[in-house]
Design a protein around this motif. Structure first.
Motif, PDB file in Angstrom:
ATOM      1  N   PRO A 121       7.178   4.559  -3.738  1.00 31.92           N
ATOM      2  CA  PRO A 121       8.636   4.506  -3.573  1.00 31.92           C
ATOM      3  C   PRO A 121       9.168   3.082  -3.502  1.00 31.92           C
ATOM      4  N   ILE A 122      10.318   2.879  -4.117  1.00 32.20           N
ATOM      5  CA  ILE A 122      11.009   1.594  -4.018  1.00 32.20           C
ATOM      6  C   ILE A 122      11.823   1.641  -2.730  1.00 32.20           C
ATOM      7  N   ASN A 146       0.819  -1.214   0.000  1.00 33.81           N
ATOM      8  CA  ASN A 146       0.000   0.000   0.000  1.00 33.81           C
ATOM      9  C   ASN A 146       0.852   1.264   0.000  1.00 33.81           C
ATOM     10  N   GLU A 147       2.068   1.160   0.534  1.00 32.27           N
ATOM     11  CA  GLU A 147       2.906   2.344   0.689  1.00 32.27           C
ATOM     12  C   GLU A 147       4.196   2.301  -0.119  1.00 32.27           C
ATOM     13  N   SER A 148       4.692   1.106  -0.416  1.00 32.79           N
ATOM     14  CA  SER A 148       6.011   1.043  -1.047  1.00 32.79           C
ATOM     15  C   SER A 148       6.202  -0.269  -1.786  1.00 32.79           C
ATOM     16  N   LEU A 197       5.531  -3.327   3.728  1.00 32.35           N
ATOM     17  CA  LEU A 197       5.394  -2.431   2.579  1.00 32.35           C
ATOM     18  C   LEU A 197       4.145  -1.568   2.689  1.00 32.35           C
ATOM     19  N   GLY A 198       3.487  -1.643   3.849  1.00 33.99           N
ATOM     20  CA  GLY A 198       2.227  -0.937   4.049  1.00 33.99           C
ATOM     21  C   GLY A 198       1.081  -1.890   3.794  1.00 33.99           C
TER      22      GLY A 198
END
Length: 302
Positions: free
Chosen positions: A85-86, A56-58, A162-163
């Motif tokens: 973002p990676i 969800n975030e990265s 990763l979210g």
């Protein structure tokens, strides 16, 4: 081993530049299949399987490929899917086909993650890898390749988030190398094995045959719905994907042990070990004697 708004603009550019054929094999899980070949200029080192997972975030990336050029194409493929973002670049082990693309991720700000033995292994072999692949890959393709060790190390098992999406990273004992790391996506039960699993391409040993064989049971016990091996089809059924290399190891070990028991010199034993497996694998003639030599050196002291 010859082994924001601005983001949207980047995404548009990526769609035009990436030539990697990346497939979504599960929700948010994407993979590229390498070719079963030696690293050469003609294939730009694109011989191992790569992947990335979108949370969800990265984003987390699993291995960067065999050249900075391939790494850039992987970044472009990611940007064609998402502008998130990676955050992580996970190196499954030290071999060039998996880490020579690391420099392409320098500008992404990604943290490089690896087995706790990986920095030492790269310090010991990195310069040799850079020099030895210049002839096969060509100076132009190798010009931008840099040895970039991990800054986040895994000593046993860790989770990264990763979210809304957690990955389990596990460091293994010596097997393919002494710095093998696997990645398990909890959301889809997708397992990135690194080179602890080979299909089609003959397994190569740079660690411990006995250690690898001893850990096959633990690998098989991982409850994955699908797997991405280091080399071979993408995805594959798990744990059935281990069957071929298990058979090869059993044959190789049995042949070497018999030669040792019979007093056959190593130079002769390695030419005949596991020959019955020859038709089952790509690159058998390139790697089997090397495997047999390593196996003989290990098994003669049992």
């Amino acid at each position: 081993m010859l082994f924001a708004c601005c983001g949207m603009m980047h995404s548009s550019f990526a769609r035009a530049q990436s030539s990697l054929t990346v497939t979504e094999i599960a929700s948010g899980v994407h993979a590229f299949r390498g070719v079963p070949a030696l690293m050469l200029a003609a294939n730009e080192g694109k011989i191992c399987n790569l992947g990335f997972i979108v949370g969800n975030e990265s984003v987390a990336v699993i291995d960067s490929g065999g050249s900075t050029a391939e790494g850039r194409e992987l970044v472009a493929a990611i940007r064609a899917v998402t502008d998130k973002p990676i955050r992580y670049l996970i190196n499954t082990h030290m071999h060039p086909d998996h880490i020579f693309g690391n420099a392409a991720f320098a500008e992404t700000g990604a943290t490089i993650v690896g087995h706790h033995n990986l920095p030492r292994a790269l310090a010991a072999r990195g310069e040799f890898y850079l020099q030895s692949y210049r002839d096969a890959m060509g100076a132009a393709l190798m010009a931008d390749v840099r040895i970039m060790p991990p800054t986040q190390l895994v000593t046993d098992v860790v989770e990264i988030d990763l979210g809304g999406r957690k990955l389990t990273l596990k460091a293994w004992k010596p097997a393919h190398t002494d710095n093998d790391l696997t990645v398990f996506d909890q959301q889809t039960a997708t397992f990135f094995t690194g080179d602890l699993c080979f299909l089609g391409h003959l397994p190569t040993m740079d660690g411990s045959l006995r250690g690898w064989m001893a850990q096959l049971g633990a690998l098989a016990s991982i409850e994955a719905q699908r797997a991405v091996p280091g080399h071979g089809d993408v995805p594959v059924n798990w744990p059935q994907a281990l069957d071929a290399e298990r058979r090869y190891f059993d044959v190789l070990a049995a042949d070497i042990r018999k030669s040792i028991a019979d007093g056959v010199p190593m130079a002769k034993a390695v030419t005949s070990a596991a020959r019955s497996e020859r038709d089952n694998w790509h690159l058998f003639d390139d790697y089997n004697e090397r495997n047999a030599t390593a196996a003989f050196a290990e098994l003669e002291w049992e």
